[in-house]
Design a protein around this motif. Structure first.
Motif, PDB file in Angstrom:
ATOM      1  N   UNK A 102       0.793  -1.189   0.104  1.00  0.00           N
ATOM      2  CA  UNK A 102       0.128  -0.088   0.047  1.00  0.00           C
ATOM      3  C   UNK A 102       1.002   1.066   0.081  1.00  0.00           C
ATOM      4  N   UNK A 103       0.272   2.268  -0.591  1.00  0.00           N
ATOM      5  CA  UNK A 103       1.180   3.632  -0.612  1.00  0.00           C
ATOM      6  C   UNK A 103       1.235   4.118   0.820  1.00  0.00           C
ATOM      7  N   UNK A 104       2.341   4.843   1.011  1.00  0.00           N
ATOM      8  CA  UNK A 104       2.923   5.310   2.227  1.00  0.00           C
ATOM      9  C   UNK A 104       1.740   6.644   2.582  1.00  0.00           C
ATOM     10  N   UNK A 105       1.597   6.875   3.874  1.00  0.00           N
ATOM     11  CA  UNK A 105       0.711   7.971   4.202  1.00  0.00           C
ATOM     12  C   UNK A 105       1.431   9.399   3.773  1.00  0.00           C
ATOM     13  N   UNK A 106       0.893  10.201   3.243  1.00  0.00           N
ATOM     14  CA  UNK A 106       1.490  11.576   2.966  1.00  0.00           C
ATOM     15  C   UNK A 106       2.352  12.191   4.377  1.00  0.00           C
ATOM     16  N   UNK A 107       3.572  12.573   3.915  1.00  0.00           N
ATOM     17  CA  UNK A 107       4.177  13.044   5.147  1.00  0.00           C
ATOM     18  C   UNK A 107       4.590  14.467   4.863  1.00  0.00           C
ATOM     19  N   UNK A 108       5.033  15.303   5.858  1.00  0.00           N
ATOM     20  CA  UNK A 108       5.623  16.829   5.306  1.00  0.00           C
ATOM     21  C   UNK A 108       7.127  16.229   5.537  1.00  0.00           C
ATOM     22  N   UNK A 109       7.895  16.636   4.494  1.00  0.00           N
ATOM     23  CA  UNK A 109       9.261  16.464   4.327  1.00  0.00           C
ATOM     24  C   UNK A 109       9.841  17.691   3.880  1.00  0.00           C
ATOM     25  N   UNK A 110      11.073  17.936   4.924  1.00  0.00           N
ATOM     26  CA  UNK A 110      12.156  18.949   4.573  1.00  0.00           C
ATOM     27  C   UNK A 110      13.295  18.408   4.164  1.00  0.00           C
ATOM     28  N   UNK A 153       6.474  18.526   0.423  1.00  0.00           N
ATOM     29  CA  UNK A 153       8.124  18.597   0.542  1.00  0.00           C
ATOM     30  C   UNK A 153       8.366  20.331   0.271  1.00  0.00           C
ATOM     31  N   UNK A 154       9.394  20.430   1.220  1.00  0.00           N
ATOM     32  CA  UNK A 154       9.942  21.870   0.962  1.00  0.00           C
ATOM     33  C   UNK A 154      11.263  21.814   1.046  1.00  0.00           C
ATOM     34  N   UNK A 155      12.151  22.769   0.595  1.00  0.00           N
ATOM     35  CA  UNK A 155      13.609  22.420   0.531  1.00  0.00           C
ATOM     36  C   UNK A 155      14.274  23.786   0.920  1.00  0.00           C
ATOM     37  N   UNK A 156      15.335  23.407   1.281  1.00  0.00           N
ATOM     38  CA  UNK A 156      16.320  24.907   1.539  1.00  0.00           C
ATOM     39  C   UNK A 156      17.430  24.587   1.425  1.00  0.00           C
ATOM     40  N   UNK A 157      18.420  25.526   0.953  1.00  0.00           N
ATOM     41  CA  UNK A 157      19.645  25.384   0.549  1.00  0.00           C
ATOM     42  C   UNK A 157      20.773  25.885   1.555  1.00  0.00           C
ATOM     43  N   UNK A 158      20.464  26.418   2.495  1.00  0.00           N
ATOM     44  CA  UNK A 158      21.319  26.986   3.562  1.00  0.00           C
ATOM     45  C   UNK A 158      21.233  26.390   4.978  1.00  0.00           C
ATOM     46  N   UNK A 159      22.136  25.397   5.442  1.00  0.00           N
ATOM     47  CA  UNK A 159      21.820  24.846   6.601  1.00  0.00           C
ATOM     48  C   UNK A 159      21.853  25.770   7.717  1.00  0.00           C
ATOM     49  N   UNK A 160      21.933  26.934   7.763  1.00  0.00           N
ATOM     50  CA  UNK A 160      22.041  27.824   8.910  1.00  0.00           C
ATOM     51  C   UNK A 160      20.410  28.296   8.914  1.00  0.00           C
ATOM     52  N   UNK A 161      19.694  28.071   7.835  1.00  0.00           N
ATOM     53  CA  UNK A 161      18.132  28.292   7.999  1.00  0.00           C
ATOM     54  C   UNK A 161      17.214  27.054   8.369  1.00  0.00           C
ATOM     55  N   UNK A 162      18.011  26.118   8.849  1.00  0.00           N
ATOM     56  CA  UNK A 162      17.204  24.794   9.008  1.00  0.00           C
ATOM     57  C   UNK A 162      16.308  24.905  10.281  1.00  0.00           C
ATOM     58  N   UNK A 163      17.027  25.501  11.559  1.00  0.00           N
ATOM     59  CA  UNK A 163      15.877  25.609  12.620  1.00  0.00           C
ATOM     60  C   UNK A 163      14.657  26.306  12.290  1.00  0.00           C
ATOM     61  N   UNK A 172      15.468  17.968  -7.057  1.00  0.00           N
ATOM     62  CA  UNK A 172      15.179  16.915  -7.572  1.00  0.00           C
ATOM     63  C   UNK A 172      14.402  15.834  -6.461  1.00  0.00           C
ATOM     64  N   UNK A 173      15.007  15.663  -5.448  1.00  0.00           N
ATOM     65  CA  UNK A 173      14.588  14.899  -4.304  1.00  0.00           C
ATOM     66  C   UNK A 173      13.111  15.247  -3.915  1.00  0.00           C
ATOM     67  N   UNK A 174      12.887  16.546  -3.767  1.00  0.00           N
ATOM     68  CA  UNK A 174      11.795  17.219  -3.464  1.00  0.00           C
ATOM     69  C   UNK A 174      10.504  17.086  -4.344  1.00  0.00           C
ATOM     70  N   UNK A 175      10.828  17.071  -5.631  1.00  0.00           N
ATOM     71  CA  UNK A 175      10.045  17.017  -6.493  1.00  0.00           C
ATOM     72  C   UNK A 175       9.444  15.310  -6.849  1.00  0.00           C
ATOM     73  N   UNK A 176      10.413  14.503  -6.572  1.00  0.00           N
ATOM     74  CA  UNK A 176      10.319  13.088  -6.210  1.00  0.00           C
ATOM     75  C   UNK A 176       8.979  12.829  -5.254  1.00  0.00           C
ATOM     76  N   UNK A 177       9.474  13.267  -4.131  1.00  0.00           N
ATOM     77  CA  UNK A 177       8.657  13.091  -2.979  1.00  0.00           C
ATOM     78  C   UNK A 177       7.070  13.869  -3.069  1.00  0.00           C
ATOM     79  N   UNK A 178       7.208  14.887  -3.932  1.00  0.00           N
ATOM     80  CA  UNK A 178       5.830  15.535  -4.147  1.00  0.00           C
ATOM     81  C   UNK A 178       5.077  14.540  -5.309  1.00  0.00           C
ATOM     82  N   UNK A 179       5.758  14.044  -6.108  1.00  0.00           N
ATOM     83  CA  UNK A 179       5.167  13.051  -6.955  1.00  0.00           C
ATOM     84  C   UNK A 179       4.592  11.874  -6.345  1.00  0.00           C
ATOM     85  N   UNK A 180       5.119  11.228  -5.272  1.00  0.00           N
ATOM     86  CA  UNK A 180       4.773  10.428  -4.415  1.00  0.00           C
ATOM     87  C   UNK A 180       3.550  10.964  -3.313  1.00  0.00           C
TER      88      UNK A 180
END
Length: 78
Positions: free
Chosen positions: A5-13, A36-46, A24-32
């Motif tokens: 069975x398909x996985x339950x939808x999750x909020x993925x960062x 999904x949200x993405x950030x490119x600067x680890x200092x913005x993680x929190x 690419x990873x975020x788009x693949x997750x959205x297709x599933x």
């Protein structure tokens, strides 16, 4: 065989300084069916975790300036 069975939808960062990889990873997750949200600067993680409240975080460990391991420790401490 019984289909899985398909996985339950999750909020993925996705946190990665390589924009192509993160996108690419975020788009693949959205297709599933995940949100999904993405950030490119680890200092913005929190800030991103506080605003988005992800259930799953994909974190690049080899980012310049800030280790992904350090980011993970910071996020676990809250």
């Amino acid at each position: 065989p019984t289909p899985i069975p398909p996985a339950l939808p999750r909020r993925v960062l996705v946190i990665d300084d390589n924009t192509d990889s993160a996108d690419t990873l975020a788009l693949m997750l959205e297709m599933l069916g995940h949100e999904a949200r993405r950030i490119y600067d680890p200092r913005q993680a929190q800030q991103a975790v506080d605003a988005f409240a992800p259930e799953v975080v994909f974190l690049d460990i080899g980012m310049p300036g800030v280790s992904g391991y350090d980011v993970a420790r910071q996020l676990r401490q809250g």
